[in-house]
Motif scaffolding. Structure first.
Motif, PDB file in Angstrom:
ATOM      1  N   LEU A 124       0.803  -1.215   0.000  1.00  0.00           N
ATOM      2  CA  LEU A 124       0.000   0.000   0.000  1.00  0.00           C
ATOM      3  C   LEU A 124       0.840   1.271   0.000  1.00  0.00           C
ATOM      4  N   ARG A 125       1.821   1.339   0.901  1.00  0.00           N
ATOM      5  CA  ARG A 125       2.617   2.569   1.015  1.00  0.00           C
ATOM      6  C   ARG A 125       3.845   2.310   1.876  1.00  0.00           C
ATOM      7  N   THR A 126       4.746   3.283   1.851  1.00  0.00           N
ATOM      8  CA  THR A 126       5.967   3.251   2.638  1.00  0.00           C
ATOM      9  C   THR A 126       6.088   4.533   3.439  1.00  0.00           C
ATOM     10  N   VAL A 127       6.495   4.432   4.682  1.00  0.00           N
ATOM     11  CA  VAL A 127       6.905   5.592   5.470  1.00  0.00           C
ATOM     12  C   VAL A 127       8.403   5.466   5.691  1.00  0.00           C
ATOM     13  N   SER A 128       9.170   6.297   5.016  1.00  0.00           N
ATOM     14  CA  SER A 128      10.617   6.237   5.119  1.00  0.00           C
ATOM     15  C   SER A 128      11.085   6.995   6.362  1.00  0.00           C
ATOM     16  N   LEU A 129      11.888   6.334   7.202  1.00  0.00           N
ATOM     17  CA  LEU A 129      12.411   6.945   8.413  1.00  0.00           C
ATOM     18  C   LEU A 129      13.826   7.464   8.230  1.00  0.00           C
ATOM     19  N   GLY A 130      14.453   7.105   7.109  1.00  0.00           N
ATOM     20  CA  GLY A 130      15.805   7.577   6.842  1.00  0.00           C
ATOM     21  C   GLY A 130      16.796   7.075   7.873  1.00  0.00           C
ATOM     22  N   PHE A 131      17.796   7.912   8.179  1.00  0.00           N
ATOM     23  CA  PHE A 131      18.775   7.548   9.203  1.00  0.00           C
ATOM     24  C   PHE A 131      18.116   7.596  10.573  1.00  0.00           C
ATOM     25  N   GLY A 132      18.499   6.652  11.438  1.00  0.00           N
ATOM     26  CA  GLY A 132      17.922   6.620  12.770  1.00  0.00           C
ATOM     27  C   GLY A 132      18.932   6.129  13.783  1.00  0.00           C
ATOM     28  N   PRO A 133      18.466   5.807  14.990  1.00  0.00           N
ATOM     29  CA  PRO A 133      19.378   5.349  16.049  1.00  0.00           C
ATOM     30  C   PRO A 133      19.797   3.899  15.916  1.00  0.00           C
ATOM     31  N   GLY A 134      19.493   3.280  14.797  1.00  0.00           N
ATOM     32  CA  GLY A 134      19.825   1.882  14.572  1.00  0.00           C
ATOM     33  C   GLY A 134      19.058   1.360  13.378  1.00  0.00           C
ATOM     34  N   SER A 135      18.942   0.051  13.301  1.00  0.00           N
ATOM     35  CA  SER A 135      18.242  -0.620  12.213  1.00  0.00           C
ATOM     36  C   SER A 135      16.875  -1.093  12.720  1.00  0.00           C
ATOM     37  N   LEU A 136      15.790  -0.633  12.109  1.00  0.00           N
ATOM     38  CA  LEU A 136      14.442  -0.974  12.574  1.00  0.00           C
ATOM     39  C   LEU A 136      14.187  -2.471  12.378  1.00  0.00           C
ATOM     40  N   THR A 137      14.012  -3.191  13.494  1.00  0.00           N
ATOM     41  CA  THR A 137      13.787  -4.632  13.423  1.00  0.00           C
ATOM     42  C   THR A 137      12.413  -5.054  13.895  1.00  0.00           C
ATOM     43  N   ALA A 138      11.764  -4.284  14.757  1.00  0.00           N
ATOM     44  CA  ALA A 138      10.471  -4.687  15.310  1.00  0.00           C
ATOM     45  C   ALA A 138       9.574  -3.471  15.471  1.00  0.00           C
ATOM     46  N   LEU A 139       8.267  -3.704  15.289  1.00  0.00           N
ATOM     47  CA  LEU A 139       7.283  -2.629  15.379  1.00  0.00           C
ATOM     48  C   LEU A 139       5.965  -3.207  15.856  1.00  0.00           C
ATOM     49  N   ASP A 140       5.344  -2.547  16.829  1.00  0.00           N
ATOM     50  CA  ASP A 140       4.052  -2.999  17.332  1.00  0.00           C
ATOM     51  C   ASP A 140       3.211  -1.784  17.694  1.00  0.00           C
ATOM     52  N   ARG A 141       1.892  -1.999  17.740  1.00  0.00           N
ATOM     53  CA  ARG A 141       0.950  -0.931  18.093  1.00  0.00           C
ATOM     54  C   ARG A 141       0.393  -1.230  19.478  1.00  0.00           C
ATOM     55  N   HIS A 142       0.514  -0.275  20.396  1.00  0.00           N
ATOM     56  CA  HIS A 142       0.045  -0.474  21.765  1.00  0.00           C
ATOM     57  C   HIS A 142      -0.225   0.882  22.414  1.00  0.00           C
ATOM     58  N   ASN A 144      -2.249   3.308  21.835  1.00  0.00           N
ATOM     59  CA  ASN A 144      -2.348   4.440  20.905  1.00  0.00           C
ATOM     60  C   ASN A 144      -0.992   4.987  20.480  1.00  0.00           C
ATOM     61  N   ALA A 145       0.000   4.117  20.409  1.00  0.00           N
ATOM     62  CA  ALA A 145       1.329   4.550  19.991  1.00  0.00           C
ATOM     63  C   ALA A 145       2.011   3.415  19.238  1.00  0.00           C
ATOM     64  N   TRP A 146       3.032   3.784  18.480  1.00  0.00           N
ATOM     65  CA  TRP A 146       3.897   2.799  17.835  1.00  0.00           C
ATOM     66  C   TRP A 146       5.105   2.551  18.728  1.00  0.00           C
ATOM     67  N   TRP A 147       5.480   1.280  18.848  1.00  0.00           N
ATOM     68  CA  TRP A 147       6.647   0.906  19.643  1.00  0.00           C
ATOM     69  C   TRP A 147       7.641   0.221  18.714  1.00  0.00           C
TER      70      TRP A 147
END
Length: 272
Positions: A124-142, A144-147
């Motif tokens: 459907l789509r991509t949200v690019s985060l660019g450079f960050g504090p590391g490599s995004l490996t996990a994501l969950d919704r809890h 009312n926020a993203w973790w």
């Protein structure tokens, strides 16, 4: 009593044997959580996610959708490797499969969030985060926020000056902007090294569980009342060697994980 040469030779060995048997034995590892279901899935290389009826097997650049009741694959998606070099974990939010992605093992590390339709697996789509504090490996919704977990490595895929100790849990708003962040406890980082955190999922009763890349263990963590380091509550033995995990939204005690060596999705029952 006068000792004969033979006794002199035997007695030290007897004494040493007595000392050896007196040493405390290492405590056996606890039995892993019982496995309730196994499904074969060639895409089960990075992680798994579930909506209760279907299970989604995740690989770097492909996804397989399987009916839990029968194990039948009902949909499949294949992406271009240039655009999807490393999807690691996903979670189901509404009618969307939301996936953590990065450019691992390339450095500098960049990350993105990829969205798919759960019905058709259409991207459907991509949200690019660019450079960050590391490599995004996990994501969950809890709550009312993203973790999100941003992994750092002591070897392949790591950036100079940052190792596993720099792995970070980040709470984000709906626009994926950082609101707060926490580091991991030293005793868990020691278990992760030289890799990092691969999976993170909130249970139905509001507990955060994470996994590494290679140990058959899952760690329950808590956000501290003060400070910036997560607190370890317990370690749970599981039947699979790390990688991304997901709690089933229909059966609260069912945890989904993968056995990548056997291309298998595993459902385990976790005691509260």
């Amino acid at each position: 009593m006068k000792l004969t040469p033979l006794l002199c030779a035997i007695l030290p060995g007897i004494a040493m044997g007595s000392m050896a048997t007196a040493q405390p034995a290492e405590a056996p590892s606890p039995a892993p959580a019982p496995v309730t279901l196994r499904l074969t899935a060639p895409e089960a290389h990075q992680g798994a996610a579930s909506d209760g009826r279907f299970i989604y097997a995740i690989d770097n650049d492909r996804i397989g959708k399987y009916r839990i009741a029968t194990g039948e694959r009902v949909a499949q998606w294949q992406g271009e490797r240039r655009l999807f070099p490393h999807m690691n974990s996903c979670t189901v939010v509404g009618r969307e499969l939301v996936c953590a992605a990065s450019n691992y093992p390339v450095v500098p590390q960049t990350s993105a969030v990829e969205f798919f339709d759960t019905g058709t697996l259409r991207h459907l789509r991509t949200v690019s985060l660019g450079f960050g504090p590391g490599s995004l490996t996990a994501l969950d919704r809890h709550d009312n926020a993203w973790w999100a977990v941003f992994a750092n490595y002591a070897g392949k895929g790591g950036e100079p000056g940052r190792d596993t100790r720099y792995t970070l849990l980040v709470r984000m708003d709906d626009q994926f902007r950082q609101v707060a962040a926490w580091t991991f406890p030293p005793e868990i980082l020691a278990r992760f090294t030289p890799y990092s955190c691969s999976g993170a999922s909130w249970s139905a009763d509001g507990r955060l569980y994470v996994t590494g890349h290679d140990r058959p263990e899952m760690y329950e963590l808590a956000v501290p009342e003060a400070g910036s380091t997560l607190e370890l509550r317990r370690t749970v033995s599981i039947a699979t060697p790390g990688q991304a995990i997901d709690w089933d939204p229909v059966q609260p005690d069912r945890l989904w994980s993968i056995d990548r060596a056997r291309n298998a999705i595993i459902a385990s029952r976790i005691a509260p």
